[in-house]
Design a protein around this motif. Sequence first.
Motif, PDB file in Angstrom:
ATOM      1  N   THR A 101       0.851  -1.189   0.000  1.00 13.61           N
ATOM      2  CA  THR A 101       0.000   0.000   0.000  1.00 13.61           C
ATOM      3  C   THR A 101       0.887   1.240   0.000  1.00 13.61           C
ATOM      4  OG1 THR A 101      -1.740  -1.125   1.251  1.00 13.61           O
ATOM      5  CG2 THR A 101      -1.797   1.269   1.226  1.00 13.61           C
ATOM      6  N   SER A 143      -1.435  -0.723  -4.141  1.00 12.18           N
ATOM      7  CA  SER A 143      -2.673  -0.092  -3.688  1.00 12.18           C
ATOM      8  C   SER A 143      -2.407   1.359  -3.296  1.00 12.18           C
ATOM      9  CB  SER A 143      -3.249  -0.847  -2.491  1.00 12.18           C
ATOM     10  OG  SER A 143      -3.513  -2.198  -2.839  1.00 12.18           O
ATOM     11  N   ASN A 177      -3.497   4.882  -1.223  1.00 15.13           N
ATOM     12  CA  ASN A 177      -4.200   5.479  -0.091  1.00 15.13           C
ATOM     13  C   ASN A 177      -4.090   6.994  -0.235  1.00 15.13           C
ATOM     14  OD1 ASN A 177      -5.463   5.909   2.347  1.00 15.13           O
ATOM     15  ND2 ASN A 177      -3.825   5.101   3.617  1.00 15.13           N
ATOM     16  N   CYS A 235      -8.055   3.806  -1.434  1.00 18.45           N
ATOM     17  CA  CYS A 235      -8.447   3.961  -0.034  1.00 18.45           C
ATOM     18  C   CYS A 235      -8.350   5.444   0.300  1.00 18.45           C
ATOM     19  CB  CYS A 235      -7.503   3.138   0.837  1.00 18.45           C
ATOM     20  SG  CYS A 235      -7.706   3.343   2.616  1.00 18.45           S
ATOM     21  N   ASN A 246     -12.229   1.539  -1.918  1.00 17.66           N
ATOM     22  CA  ASN A 246     -12.196   0.140  -1.445  1.00 17.66           C
ATOM     23  C   ASN A 246     -11.716   0.000  -0.007  1.00 17.66           C
ATOM     24  OD1 ASN A 246      -9.501   0.718  -1.809  1.00 17.66           O
ATOM     25  ND2 ASN A 246      -9.024  -1.176  -2.917  1.00 17.66           N
ATOM     26  N   GLY A 247     -11.344   1.115   0.623  1.00 14.37           N
ATOM     27  CA  GLY A 247     -10.885   1.032   2.003  1.00 14.37           C
ATOM     28  C   GLY A 247     -10.927   2.375   2.700  1.00 14.37           C
ATOM     29  N   HIS A 293      -9.054   4.410   6.122  1.00 10.31           N
ATOM     30  CA  HIS A 293      -7.829   4.319   6.905  1.00 10.31           C
ATOM     31  C   HIS A 293      -7.742   5.473   7.894  1.00 10.31           C
ATOM     32  CE1 HIS A 293      -3.573   5.753   7.362  1.00 10.31           C
ATOM     33  NE2 HIS A 293      -3.374   4.499   7.670  1.00 10.31           N
ATOM     34  N   LEU A 347     -16.437  -1.166   0.143  1.00 12.99           N
ATOM     35  CA  LEU A 347     -15.232  -1.392   0.943  1.00 12.99           C
ATOM     36  C   LEU A 347     -14.819  -2.865   0.942  1.00 12.99           C
ATOM     37  CD1 LEU A 347     -15.946   0.835   4.091  1.00 12.99           C
ATOM     38  CD2 LEU A 347     -14.631   1.421   2.030  1.00 12.99           C
ATOM     39  N   ASP A 357      -8.510  -0.032   7.561  1.00  9.29           N
ATOM     40  CA  ASP A 357      -7.132   0.009   8.048  1.00  9.29           C
ATOM     41  C   ASP A 357      -7.089   0.872   9.313  1.00  9.29           C
ATOM     42  OD1 ASP A 357      -4.430   0.392   8.501  1.00  9.29           O
ATOM     43  OD2 ASP A 357      -3.929   0.624   6.376  1.00  9.29           O
TER      44      ASP A 357
END
Length: 410
Positions: free
Chosen positions: A97, A117, A119, A140, A186-187, A189, A219, A223
Amino acid sequence: MQLSGQQYQIQGLNVLDICQQFGTPLYVYDADVIIRQINNLKSAFNTVPLRIKFACKALTNISVLKLMQTQGIGIDAVSVAEARQALLAGFKPKDITFTSNGVDFSEIQEAVELGVSINVDNLPTLELFGKIFGNTVPCCIRLKPNIRAGGNAKIQVGHEHSKFGIPLAQLPDVHTLVTKYNIVINGLHIHTGSDILDPEAFIQGANVLFTVAKEFPDLAFIDFGGGFKVGYKKGDKTTNMPDLGEKLSAAFKEFCKDYGRELEMWFEPGKYLVSECGVLFVKANQVKQTPSITFVQVNSGLNHLIRPMMYDAYHEIVNVSNPAGELKTYDVVGYICETDTLGSDRQLNEVRADDVLALLNAGAYGFTMSSQYNARFRPAEVLVYKGEARLIRERETMEDILRNQILLDF
């Protein structure tokens, strides 16, 4: 590092023999400690789908990264160069990530090309990401939970005035961009800081994420960052991982039930995995007696371990050459042309010139924050693995100091 009889050892090896072989100053890492910490975290959260992403800014030596990879964990990188190091160490792009902060967007694009990935932690980057990638690349988003937790103020990163993360008040703007560019989130954090002792700080952050997560239907993971407290002094309290694991896992499972499907729980520990594995060994150049203080002047300093000066961090110091010597009080200082006190008012077994001292808990943010200040060479690094001390970075030389410099002809 353990005292066995009259000698200090790492995996049964006499640390003085290691220092004799590789010289000082020297960073030595114990692979068994890294594996132990990974297993502790896995055990604490063994009832949920767990992904551990090592925050590799703490220790980026590629042999250490390779050890992490063999243990089945991933990488959290904060630069493309860190991501590339992880790839060289054997990680697959899906296991990495890239959590950037204020970087030029070209770095985001490069990371996407690598397949790692992404973020995102600010609205301008999210908008550019949407314009260029639309719904073809998921990302994310990093939120700022407005929680002040952790140790030194410089490592508290979740509060209102921190530069990190998208403030909760800007969530409507996030949704506007997501809708406008059809971005797949998808995420979610958060990371509130380092040296967090109280499990309630994690629970508080989790509750923020659980509330926000209901607004994002695609999601795959949440994280929770890192920041677990490690011990630096004898008797220091540390994060109670079994207690945290039980409480946070229960809350996470209840959230997944409400969300309608099971998500992955991610953590990105750095210091927790490598702090205790590392020891910085230094040599006493001389013992300098003054009317008020006795200084031990060593062949290292803030150029090799800046944490005491930058964070007021405490590192236990041990005289490994004279473990049975009479206890005396010293200030241990470096050889840099700046005040670089590594430890003040320390009770150490009597220190003599050429004695080797060990600075413990030096595995995290030690070598990675080192420099060539005062034109000093950065130390070698050694990994002790399966009872063998193996060199994983050579000591720098004058050629390393001069590399990339250009001498003009005037």
